[in-house]
Design a protein around this motif. Sequence first.
Motif, PDB file in Angstrom:
ATOM      1  N   TYR A   1       0.873  -1.174   0.000  1.00  0.00           N
ATOM      2  CA  TYR A   1       0.000   0.000   0.000  1.00  0.00           C
ATOM      3  C   TYR A   1       0.907   1.221   0.000  1.00  0.00           C
ATOM      4  O   TYR A   1       2.051   1.152   0.426  1.00  0.00           O
ATOM      5  CB  TYR A   1      -0.932   0.008   1.210  1.00  0.00           C
ATOM      6  CG  TYR A   1      -0.269  -0.380   2.524  1.00  0.00           C
ATOM      7  CD1 TYR A   1      -0.272  -1.691   2.952  1.00  0.00           C
ATOM      8  CD2 TYR A   1       0.354   0.570   3.333  1.00  0.00           C
ATOM      9  CE1 TYR A   1       0.342  -2.062   4.133  1.00  0.00           C
ATOM     10  CE2 TYR A   1       0.969   0.207   4.504  1.00  0.00           C
ATOM     11  CZ  TYR A   1       0.958  -1.104   4.908  1.00  0.00           C
ATOM     12  OH  TYR A   1       1.561  -1.473   6.073  1.00  0.00           O
TER      13      TYR A   1
ATOM     14  N   SER B   1      -9.338 -13.389   3.366  1.00  0.00           N
ATOM     15  CA  SER B   1     -10.376 -13.325   2.338  1.00  0.00           C
ATOM     16  C   SER B   1      -9.860 -12.579   1.113  1.00  0.00           C
ATOM     17  O   SER B   1      -9.215 -11.548   1.254  1.00  0.00           O
ATOM     18  CB  SER B   1     -11.601 -12.609   2.899  1.00  0.00           C
ATOM     19  OG  SER B   1     -12.433 -12.192   1.853  1.00  0.00           O
TER      20      SER B   1
ATOM     21  N   TYR C   1     -11.640 -10.977  -1.007  1.00  0.00           N
ATOM     22  CA  TYR C   1     -12.449  -9.805  -1.327  1.00  0.00           C
ATOM     23  C   TYR C   1     -12.212  -8.660  -0.358  1.00  0.00           C
ATOM     24  O   TYR C   1     -12.043  -7.524  -0.754  1.00  0.00           O
ATOM     25  CB  TYR C   1     -13.941 -10.162  -1.309  1.00  0.00           C
ATOM     26  CG  TYR C   1     -14.280 -11.325  -2.206  1.00  0.00           C
ATOM     27  CD1 TYR C   1     -14.539 -12.583  -1.684  1.00  0.00           C
ATOM     28  CD2 TYR C   1     -14.334 -11.157  -3.588  1.00  0.00           C
ATOM     29  CE1 TYR C   1     -14.846 -13.643  -2.506  1.00  0.00           C
ATOM     30  CE2 TYR C   1     -14.642 -12.219  -4.409  1.00  0.00           C
ATOM     31  CZ  TYR C   1     -14.896 -13.457  -3.870  1.00  0.00           C
ATOM     32  OH  TYR C   1     -15.202 -14.505  -4.675  1.00  0.00           O
ATOM     33  N   THR C   2     -12.212  -8.962   0.936  1.00  0.00           N
ATOM     34  CA  THR C   2     -12.058  -7.891   1.925  1.00  0.00           C
ATOM     35  C   THR C   2     -10.686  -7.872   2.578  1.00  0.00           C
ATOM     36  O   THR C   2     -10.313  -6.886   3.192  1.00  0.00           O
ATOM     37  CB  THR C   2     -13.082  -8.048   3.056  1.00  0.00           C
ATOM     38  OG1 THR C   2     -12.931  -9.355   3.609  1.00  0.00           O
ATOM     39  CG2 THR C   2     -14.495  -7.874   2.547  1.00  0.00           C
ATOM     40  N   GLY C   3      -9.929  -8.952   2.488  1.00  0.00           N
ATOM     41  CA  GLY C   3      -8.628  -8.985   3.150  1.00  0.00           C
ATOM     42  C   GLY C   3      -8.729  -9.279   4.623  1.00  0.00           C
ATOM     43  O   GLY C   3      -7.754  -9.133   5.358  1.00  0.00           O
ATOM     44  N   SER C   4      -9.917  -9.693   5.111  1.00  0.00           N
ATOM     45  CA  SER C   4     -10.058  -9.977   6.543  1.00  0.00           C
ATOM     46  C   SER C   4      -9.612 -11.403   6.823  1.00  0.00           C
ATOM     47  O   SER C   4      -9.706 -12.277   5.971  1.00  0.00           O
ATOM     48  CB  SER C   4     -11.511  -9.792   6.977  1.00  0.00           C
ATOM     49  OG  SER C   4     -12.374 -10.476   6.110  1.00  0.00           O
TER      50      SER C   4
ATOM     51  N   TYR D   1      -9.708 -15.088   8.219  1.00  0.00           N
ATOM     52  CA  TYR D   1     -10.769 -16.065   8.451  1.00  0.00           C
ATOM     53  C   TYR D   1     -10.736 -16.572   9.890  1.00  0.00           C
ATOM     54  O   TYR D   1      -9.682 -16.697  10.491  1.00  0.00           O
ATOM     55  CB  TYR D   1     -10.603 -17.261   7.500  1.00  0.00           C
ATOM     56  CG  TYR D   1     -11.030 -16.985   6.090  1.00  0.00           C
ATOM     57  CD1 TYR D   1     -10.272 -17.432   5.020  1.00  0.00           C
ATOM     58  CD2 TYR D   1     -12.190 -16.269   5.805  1.00  0.00           C
ATOM     59  CE1 TYR D   1     -10.660 -17.201   3.717  1.00  0.00           C
ATOM     60  CE2 TYR D   1     -12.571 -16.021   4.504  1.00  0.00           C
ATOM     61  CZ  TYR D   1     -11.812 -16.487   3.464  1.00  0.00           C
ATOM     62  OH  TYR D   1     -12.181 -16.252   2.168  1.00  0.00           O
TER      63      TYR D   1
ATOM     64  N   HIS E   1       1.041  -6.808   8.127  1.00  0.00           N
ATOM     65  CA  HIS E   1       0.322  -5.591   7.765  1.00  0.00           C
ATOM     66  C   HIS E   1       1.109  -4.356   8.166  1.00  0.00           C
ATOM     67  O   HIS E   1       1.323  -3.445   7.367  1.00  0.00           O
ATOM     68  CB  HIS E   1      -1.044  -5.536   8.459  1.00  0.00           C
ATOM     69  CG  HIS E   1      -2.052  -6.445   7.862  1.00  0.00           C
ATOM     70  ND1 HIS E   1      -3.235  -6.738   8.469  1.00  0.00           N
ATOM     71  CD2 HIS E   1      -2.064  -7.142   6.710  1.00  0.00           C
ATOM     72  CE1 HIS E   1      -3.941  -7.569   7.732  1.00  0.00           C
ATOM     73  NE2 HIS E   1      -3.251  -7.837   6.650  1.00  0.00           N
TER      74      HIS E   1
ATOM     75  N   MET F   1      -6.421  -4.380   2.837  1.00  0.00           N
ATOM     76  CA  MET F   1      -7.841  -4.361   2.451  1.00  0.00           C
ATOM     77  C   MET F   1      -8.177  -5.405   1.405  1.00  0.00           C
ATOM     78  O   MET F   1      -9.326  -5.557   1.044  1.00  0.00           O
ATOM     79  CB  MET F   1      -8.203  -2.972   1.902  1.00  0.00           C
ATOM     80  CG  MET F   1      -8.059  -1.877   2.909  1.00  0.00           C
ATOM     81  SD  MET F   1      -9.145  -2.108   4.307  1.00  0.00           S
ATOM     82  CE  MET F   1     -10.711  -1.753   3.606  1.00  0.00           C
ATOM     83  N   PHE F   2      -7.194  -6.108   0.867  1.00  0.00           N
ATOM     84  CA  PHE F   2      -7.464  -7.100  -0.163  1.00  0.00           C
ATOM     85  C   PHE F   2      -6.351  -8.140  -0.112  1.00  0.00           C
ATOM     86  O   PHE F   2      -5.413  -8.024   0.660  1.00  0.00           O
ATOM     87  CB  PHE F   2      -7.509  -6.436  -1.548  1.00  0.00           C
ATOM     88  CG  PHE F   2      -6.269  -5.656  -1.879  1.00  0.00           C
ATOM     89  CD1 PHE F   2      -6.142  -4.317  -1.505  1.00  0.00           C
ATOM     90  CD2 PHE F   2      -5.211  -6.240  -2.563  1.00  0.00           C
ATOM     91  CE1 PHE F   2      -4.997  -3.602  -1.800  1.00  0.00           C
ATOM     92  CE2 PHE F   2      -4.060  -5.521  -2.847  1.00  0.00           C
ATOM     93  CZ  PHE F   2      -3.952  -4.200  -2.470  1.00  0.00           C
ATOM     94  N   LYS F   3      -6.505  -9.163  -0.949  1.00  0.00           N
ATOM     95  CA  LYS F   3      -5.487 -10.215  -1.009  1.00  0.00           C
ATOM     96  C   LYS F   3      -4.603  -9.932  -2.200  1.00  0.00           C
ATOM     97  O   LYS F   3      -5.086  -9.559  -3.258  1.00  0.00           O
ATOM     98  CB  LYS F   3      -6.206 -11.549  -1.183  1.00  0.00           C
ATOM     99  CG  LYS F   3      -5.353 -12.773  -1.013  1.00  0.00           C
ATOM    100  CD  LYS F   3      -6.276 -13.956  -0.833  1.00  0.00           C
ATOM    101  CE  LYS F   3      -5.601 -15.251  -1.177  1.00  0.00           C
ATOM    102  NZ  LYS F   3      -6.460 -16.384  -0.905  1.00  0.00           N
TER     103      LYS F   3
END
Lengths: 109, 131
Positions: free
Chosen positions: A37, B74, B76-79, B81, B104, B112-114
């Motif tokens: 980022y 994930s 889609y969201t990067g959260s 699991y 991070h 925020m994404f993969k």
Amino acid sequence: TPRFKMAAALKRTVEALMERGAIVRNLENLGERSLPYKISRHKERHKRGGYFLIDLEAPPSIVSPMMEHLGRDIDVIRRAFIKHPLAKAEECGGIIPVSPEEKLSSKKN
Amino acid sequence: ACLGCRAVPLLTVTVSLAAALWARPRRLQHEGQPGRSDQPIHMENPYKDPPKRCVLCGINVDYKNVQLLSQFVSPYTGSIYGRHITGLCNKKQKEITKAIKRAHVFGFMPIMFKNPQFLTDPKLCNIKHPE
């Protein structure tokens, strides 16, 4: 040239570490890649960076002054100190089945 | 009487032979030993399955190998699991979470994404798992 700048920054860091009495064991280059980022640091938005890992042995009192020192350095985008991940004994014996009575009791872990 | 006199040697021979051939029945053998009972011997179940291992059992988790960490995130969201989706044991789930948060912060892994590079990796988590 960017390579020269990186080499100079590394040299400065290692010298500062040795000055405070740290023993540098190893310096690894984890490659230069585009950052995951965009990071803003020192009034600049960075997209690419070089990752370096310094293996050192030092007293814990060295952490705060070094973090300040690296914060003042313009060429350093992000800094961090972590404890050396010691090679743990691979004792993982698999998932031990827990009886339902233990699950219902209020003991934590 | 005559029969008996003449047949004596024969009889003795036959008796000894029969003794060698005829094995004493088991129950008579055991009756002689008072210490042993015929109750079942207590032993751990020899047919027990080996303990179930999770996917990461024995693998060292590091904040630097982003590929491994991205498999539990994930796309889609990067959260990250949860335990019921990844199917990891408590210890490894905690290690993975800590490593992902570290990656991070240190700028190794997007938040925020993969990472699109790792989207085609083998799937370890079953997303459709009912809670």
